[in-house]
Each structure stands twice: as C-alpha cells, then as structure tokens.
Design an enzyme around this catalytic site. Structure first.
Site, short mmCIF file in Angstrom:
data_model
loop_
_atom_site.label_atom_id
_atom_site.label_comp_id
_atom_site.label_asym_id
_atom_site.label_seq_id
_atom_site.Cartn_x
_atom_site.Cartn_y
_atom_site.Cartn_z
N LYS A 68 -19.97 -33.37 18.37
CA LYS A 68 -18.52 -33.45 18.60
C LYS A 68 -17.90 -34.50 17.66
CE LYS A 68 -19.93 -30.54 21.48
NZ LYS A 68 -19.73 -29.97 22.75
C1 LIG Z 1 -20.32 -29.32 23.89
C2 LIG Z 1 -19.48 -28.59 24.82
C3 LIG Z 1 -19.59 -28.78 26.21
C4 LIG Z 1 -20.67 -29.61 26.84
O1 LIG Z 1 -20.67 -30.95 26.45
P1 LIG Z 1 -22.04 -31.80 26.62
O2 LIG Z 1 -21.58 -33.19 26.33
O3 LIG Z 1 -23.00 -31.29 25.61
O4 LIG Z 1 -22.50 -31.64 28.00
C5 LIG Z 1 -18.70 -28.11 27.04
N1 LIG Z 1 -17.78 -27.28 26.54
C6 LIG Z 1 -17.64 -27.07 25.22
C7 LIG Z 1 -16.56 -26.17 24.73
C8 LIG Z 1 -18.50 -27.70 24.31
O5 LIG Z 1 -18.37 -27.45 23.01
#
Ligand SMILES: *Cc1c(COP(=O)(O)O)cnc(C)c1O
Length: 386
Positions: free
Chosen positions: A191
């Site tokens: 992210k």
């Molecule tokens: C990465 C992601 C998640 C989950 O996040 P984590 O921190 O990996 O649990 C949920 N929704 C979307 C759209 C994502 O890209």
C-alpha cells in the site's frame, strides 16, 4: 538474457528515519499499543481531515471492526464488489453477513452505482465501497443512493491514502474525511505507507471509541490508562472483543511514513502521468481513467488488454518478465475462489471478470527512476509488437 535486475511491481520507501523510530521505541521499554499509537492516530486523522482515527493490526481487521461497530451481523446483506482483494468480502463474512456482489466500471475498476438499486433488498444493512488500487469510486452517486435508502457507507480505502474525492459540489478532499460513515486503510507494504502490517479506521468519535474498545477485547480501560491510574483499578469485559492492536513499534514507523506521504504521492502521480502519456492511443490497450469527481494516489498503475489484443494476459506478463519487468494480474474476483463457491451470485459480473483476466499491473513505486520506467515502456512496446 538481461543483466539488469528485475524491476519489481512495488517497493516500499523505508529508510534510516523508520529504523531510528523503531529503535527509539524498543529502547523506551514500552512496545505494545500506547503513546506512539495514540500519536499516529492523531496525525493520521489530521492528515486526512477526519475527526478521529483508530489504529489496528491490518486493513482486514479495520474492515472487520468497521462492520462490527455498525452492528452488521447474521441475516444482514452488504452490497459490495467481488472485484477486490478477498479481505473485502471476507470481512463481511466474519460478522456472519452476506456479501451481495455488484459489477464494476471498466475504466476505474470500481463499483458501478447504476447497479445498486437492483441489489437492494429489505436485508441490506450497508454498502461497502472500495477505492480499488487507489482510484476513487463514485462516492457522489453511492452516497446519494445510500442517503435515499438510509444506509451507512463504509469505504474500503486500503489502497487509497492520499486519494481525493469531491462530493456534494465541493472541492477535492482526502478519502477518509467523513464522506462515507467510516473509512478503512491498510499499511501492508504493497500500500502507500507501511508499518509491516497495520490498519486504520477513520470516522466520527463515538464509532471510533467503540472500535478502540473492540480492538482490545472490549476492555473497559486501556492498558495505558490502567498503567497511568493513580490507584488500583480493575478492568471489565462487558462483551466479546478481539486482539487487533497495532504495536508502538509499528506506529512509530507509521508516523515517519506519514511525513514522507506528500513526496511519495507526488512521485506516484508523476510516474502515472508519464505512463498515461506514453501509452495513450495504443490500439490494444484500454487505460485507467481518473473520474471527474476524484484524484487517484496511483497506488498501482494498470493497463487493460482490449478485446482486439490477440495476446493473452499471461503472454504479455511472460514477455515482460523475460525483459526484466515484473507485473501482476488484474485485481482478483472473490466469487471465483473456492472460499465463495457456496455463495450464489445474484448478478453476472462480466466487467469484474474481464479486469481480472485482462488487466495487468505495471511497476510503480515512489523511488522508481525515469530510466526504470523507460525500460518498462520499452519492454511493453516490444511485447505488444509481437
Ligand atoms: C490490501 C487490501 C485489504 C486488506 O488489507 P491488509 O492490511 O492486507 O489486511 C483490504 N481491501 C483492499 C481493497 C486491499 O487492497
């Protein structure tokens, strides 16, 4: 064939500042959720313009806590997309509710608001809208629909820190302000900022207060409060909660990451603009498009192979890899996974499936050099030229 190292799809920007922050917390002797988490929450809320924020252990935990805080539970339906990381749909199932999948728009990859009214039922309890890969979803129309039907909107902004939306005729404002009722973020290394794993929920203070209790076994007093108390105090556990805490070590890293955010966003937008310029008009490619109501943070950049393109997604990805460029397939569809085989689909999802099968995510990260981007474009043009 290629002596140059593989260009990765993503790479977090981490340096001495983050290392020093982690070291400072470790040597302080207080490593569990405490003052660093509180400061990170405050700084994060200020950054997105939210009244309050609660940190937690992942973006998935953030989604789960948001649904719990709104009281979504068994027998309820949540309108959302299949075209997302599986965490989105899984969180709905954690609370015993049923995800009702609707299709997405081609150029944003996000929930198509035209399809909301067909998905509405007497059991609908919430709309869970994703800003996929940082591209803002059509919040103006989703919010108008939700208001008309008295439904709360949760924004899955896992990828969308720094993205902006304009609602109700106003100017662009960061995702995570009160647009929907609650917004959730992820700090996974893929992210925009990272704490290893980690997450955040933003929203109104009452709901955020409830989320803070739920993330730590619904305990009536936080560990820090107990620690600070002058006398002897006993905590209570009035309901079942979870351990979804972020650590102070992670929060200290997150605070350093937040300081880098403006620069990282500028770099991402510069790189995306160059990709769009270099690839526009290619007869075999469809490109993502920022809608009038939003600005992307370009957490990812993707291309979509047009129906006319005779090459498969796999062929293009293998061609890129042979030329030293890594890539990823388009966003997955939960409904095509074994975990969702028992969930009957209410609607066909042709655009979601097309994007999974024909979209390709290209390398984009803040420290990517112009030379690296030129190599990606060169490789892609060679592959598409056959
Ligand atoms: C990465 C992601 C998640 C989950 O996040 P984590 O921190 O990996 O649990 C949920 N929704 C979307 C759209 C994502 O890209």
């Amino acid at each position: 064939m290629d002596a140059l190292p593989l260009i990765p799809v993503a790479r977090p920007t981490l340096g001495e500042e983050e290392a020093a922050a982690a070291r400072r917390v470790i040597l302080s002797g207080w490593v569990v959720q405490g003052p660093e988490v509180a400061a990170f929450e405050e700084e994060f809320a200020a950054r997105v313009g939210a009244p309050a924020a609660a940190a937690c252990s992942s973006g998935t935990a953030a989604l789960h806590l948001a649904l719990l805080a709104l009281g979504v539970g068994p027998g309820d339906e949540v309108i959302t997309v299949s075209h997302s990381f599986i965490a989105t749909a899984n969180a709905v199932r954690y609370v015993g509710a049923t995800p009702v999948f609707v299709d997405v728009e081609l150029h944003t990859g996000n929930l198509n608001p035209e399809l909301l009214s067909a998905a509405l039922s007497p059991r609908t309890r919430a709309i869970l809208a994703v800003h996929q890969l940082g591209m803002p979803c059509d919040l103006p129309r989703i919010l108008a629909f939700a208001r008309e039907h008295g439904l709360p909107v949760i924004e899955d902004a896992a990828c969308a820190l720094g993205s902006e939306v304009a609602v109700d005729g106003g100017g662009f404002q960061p995702v995570g302000r009160p647009h929907g009722l609650l917004a959730t973020f992820s700090f996974h290394p893929r992210k925009v900022i990272t704490t290893g794993d980690g997450g955040m929920v933003t929203g109104p203070p009452e709901l955020i207060g409830r989320i803070r209790r739920l993330r730590t076994h619904a305990m009536s007093l936080s560990t820090a409060e107990r620690h600070r108390a002058a006398g002897v105090v006993f905590e209570e556990y009035p309901e079942v909660g979870w351990n979804y805490r972020l650590t102070d070590i992670q929060a200290a890293v997150g605070r350093e990451q937040l300081k880098r955010l403006p620069e990282m966003l500028a770099a991402r937008r510069r790189l995306a603009a160059r990709y769009l310029e270099a690839l526009k008009g290619h007869p075999w490619l469809l490109l993502p498009r920022e809608p009038a109501y939003g600005r992307s943070n370009w957490q990812s950049f993707w291309i979509i192979l047009a129906p006319e393109c005779p090459l498969s997604q796999r062929q293009v990805m293998e061609g890129l890899k042979a030329r030293g460029v890594d890539s990823r397939r388009g966003v997955m569809c939960a409904h095509r996974e074994g975990a969702y085989r028992d969930l009957p689909l209410r609607f066909p999802l042709p655009v979601s499936e097309y994007l999974q099968d024909r979209a390709i995510i290209l390398p984009l990260f803040p420290e990517m050099t112009e030379a690296e981007q030129a190599r990606v474009l060169e490789a892609l043009k060679e592959v598409l030229a056959g």
